[in-house]
Write a protein that holds these residues in place. Structure first.
Motif, mmCIF file in Angstrom:
data_model
loop_
_atom_site.group_PDB
_atom_site.id
_atom_site.type_symbol
_atom_site.label_atom_id
_atom_site.label_comp_id
_atom_site.label_asym_id
_atom_site.label_seq_id
_atom_site.Cartn_x
_atom_site.Cartn_y
_atom_site.Cartn_z
ATOM 1 N N MET A 1 0.848 -1.186 0.000
ATOM 2 C CA MET A 1 0.000 0.000 0.000
ATOM 3 C C MET A 1 0.886 1.241 0.000
ATOM 4 O O MET A 1 1.840 1.326 0.759
ATOM 5 N N ASP A 2 0.569 2.164 -0.867
ATOM 6 C CA ASP A 2 1.270 3.441 -0.849
ATOM 7 C C ASP A 2 0.760 4.269 0.318
ATOM 8 O O ASP A 2 -0.440 4.364 0.549
ATOM 9 N N ASN A 3 1.664 4.863 1.055
ATOM 10 C CA ASN A 3 1.289 5.755 2.145
ATOM 11 C C ASN A 3 1.354 7.182 1.642
ATOM 12 O O ASN A 3 2.328 7.578 1.007
ATOM 13 N N LEU A 4 0.294 7.934 1.925
ATOM 14 C CA LEU A 4 0.153 9.269 1.372
ATOM 15 C C LEU A 4 -0.009 10.307 2.481
ATOM 16 O O LEU A 4 -0.252 9.975 3.634
ATOM 17 N N LEU A 5 0.113 11.567 2.101
ATOM 18 C CA LEU A 5 -0.012 12.702 3.011
ATOM 19 C C LEU A 5 -1.286 13.467 2.691
ATOM 20 O O LEU A 5 -1.486 13.916 1.564
ATOM 21 N N HIS A 6 -2.146 13.590 3.707
ATOM 22 C CA HIS A 6 -3.429 14.296 3.594
ATOM 23 C C HIS A 6 -3.338 15.617 4.345
ATOM 24 O O HIS A 6 -2.793 15.660 5.453
ATOM 25 N N ILE A 7 -3.925 16.658 3.795
ATOM 26 C CA ILE A 7 -4.032 17.944 4.496
ATOM 27 C C ILE A 7 -5.478 18.408 4.440
ATOM 28 O O ILE A 7 -6.083 18.455 3.362
ATOM 29 N N THR A 132 -3.854 18.740 9.930
ATOM 30 C CA THR A 132 -4.911 19.748 9.866
ATOM 31 C C THR A 132 -4.374 21.098 10.323
ATOM 32 O O THR A 132 -3.316 21.193 10.940
ATOM 33 N N GLY A 133 -5.146 22.134 10.036
ATOM 34 C CA GLY A 133 -4.833 23.489 10.478
ATOM 35 C C GLY A 133 -5.476 24.521 9.577
ATOM 36 O O GLY A 133 -6.048 24.193 8.538
ATOM 37 N N HIS A 134 -5.371 25.754 9.966
ATOM 38 C CA HIS A 134 -5.951 26.849 9.196
ATOM 39 C C HIS A 134 -5.025 27.342 8.088
ATOM 40 O O HIS A 134 -5.487 27.843 7.073
ATOM 41 N N ASN A 135 -3.734 27.222 8.305
ATOM 42 C CA ASN A 135 -2.741 27.901 7.482
ATOM 43 C C ASN A 135 -2.083 27.018 6.438
ATOM 44 O O ASN A 135 -2.078 25.801 6.548
ATOM 45 N N VAL A 136 -1.493 27.658 5.455
ATOM 46 C CA VAL A 136 -0.703 26.984 4.425
ATOM 47 C C VAL A 136 0.764 27.009 4.857
ATOM 48 O O VAL A 136 1.287 28.054 5.223
ATOM 49 N N VAL A 137 1.396 25.853 4.817
ATOM 50 C CA VAL A 137 2.841 25.745 5.018
ATOM 51 C C VAL A 137 3.363 25.155 3.717
ATOM 52 O O VAL A 137 3.239 23.955 3.465
ATOM 53 N N GLU A 138 3.894 26.017 2.857
ATOM 54 C CA GLU A 138 4.240 25.654 1.475
ATOM 55 C C GLU A 138 5.069 24.381 1.354
ATOM 56 O O GLU A 138 4.803 23.543 0.501
ATOM 57 N N GLU A 139 6.078 24.236 2.201
ATOM 58 C CA GLU A 139 6.971 23.090 2.089
ATOM 59 C C GLU A 139 6.234 21.764 2.303
ATOM 60 O O GLU A 139 6.588 20.747 1.708
ATOM 61 N N PHE A 141 2.784 21.495 1.844
ATOM 62 C CA PHE A 141 1.792 21.421 0.772
ATOM 63 C C PHE A 141 2.412 20.892 -0.529
ATOM 64 O O PHE A 141 1.751 20.206 -1.291
ATOM 65 N N GLU A 142 3.669 21.211 -0.766
ATOM 66 C CA GLU A 142 4.336 20.765 -1.992
ATOM 67 C C GLU A 142 4.416 19.252 -2.097
ATOM 68 O O GLU A 142 4.336 18.704 -3.200
ATOM 69 N N ILE A 143 4.573 18.560 -0.980
ATOM 70 C CA ILE A 143 4.698 17.097 -1.045
ATOM 71 C C ILE A 143 3.381 16.375 -0.777
ATOM 72 O O ILE A 143 3.311 15.160 -0.967
#
Length: 169
Positions: A1-7, A132-139, A141-143
């Motif tokens: 199974m591929d493990n992924l990052l959710h935001i 989770t959170g309110h804000n964008v953290v670009e680094e 979000f990129e992955i």
């Protein structure tokens, strides 16, 4: 199974609720899940009863970040770093790791930005990660593999209606 990052992020309601739902689904399928929250106490409604997943031993504070004393902030930063190090050290034991309010903790300075990004990069693809959170953290979000913005269009707070037990907390 591929493990992924959710935001799940944004100014709308439902970020933590979505993360709890995903953790519940994963845990109900017999997978190991750890759920930790930054900037919230365990008194938050999501964590009053045990679910099919492990709750990290968090208990941030019953105050908002801006209401903390300098000493309390220093302690919160140290506690957050130790919590992340422990989760990273044990990441292979979990099928899913949920970091609730993590984006806000980074932006406010409760978690050191470069350290947080390094931890996420080290865990990425080894286990499913939900942030989770309110804000964008670009680094981060990129992955990310999933990014869901919870956008507020209308909210009872706008009419002066306070949070209700069992609904907002």
């Amino acid at each position: 199974m591929d493990n992924l990052l959710h935001i799940y992020y944004g100014d709308g309601k439902g970020k933590t609720t979505a993360a709890v739902g995903l953790a519940y689904r994963c845990g109900s399928r017999g997978k190991r899940v750890i759920f930790t929250s930054f900037l919230k106490s365990r008194d938050s409604g999501e964590f009053l009863n045990a679910g099919p997943f492990e709750l990290d031993s968090f208990d941030f504070c019953n105050k908002f970040w801006n209401d903390l004393t300098t000493e309390e902030k220093i302690q919160a930063v140290a506690d957050s770093k130790n919590r992340l190090l422990s989760i990273l050290e044990n990441a292979d034991d979990y099928d899913m790791i949920v970091l609730d309010e993590f984006l806000d903790a980074i932006v406010l300075g409760c978690v050191e930005r470069e350290f947080a990004i390094d931890v996420i990069r080290k865990m990425y693809k080894k286990t499913e990660i939900v942030i989770t959170g309110h804000n964008v953290v670009e680094e981060i979000f990129e992955i990310a593999d999933y990014i869901t913005e919870m956008k507020k269009e209308k909210h009872p707070f706008d009419k002066g209606i306070s949070g209700r037990c069992g609904i907002e907390f």
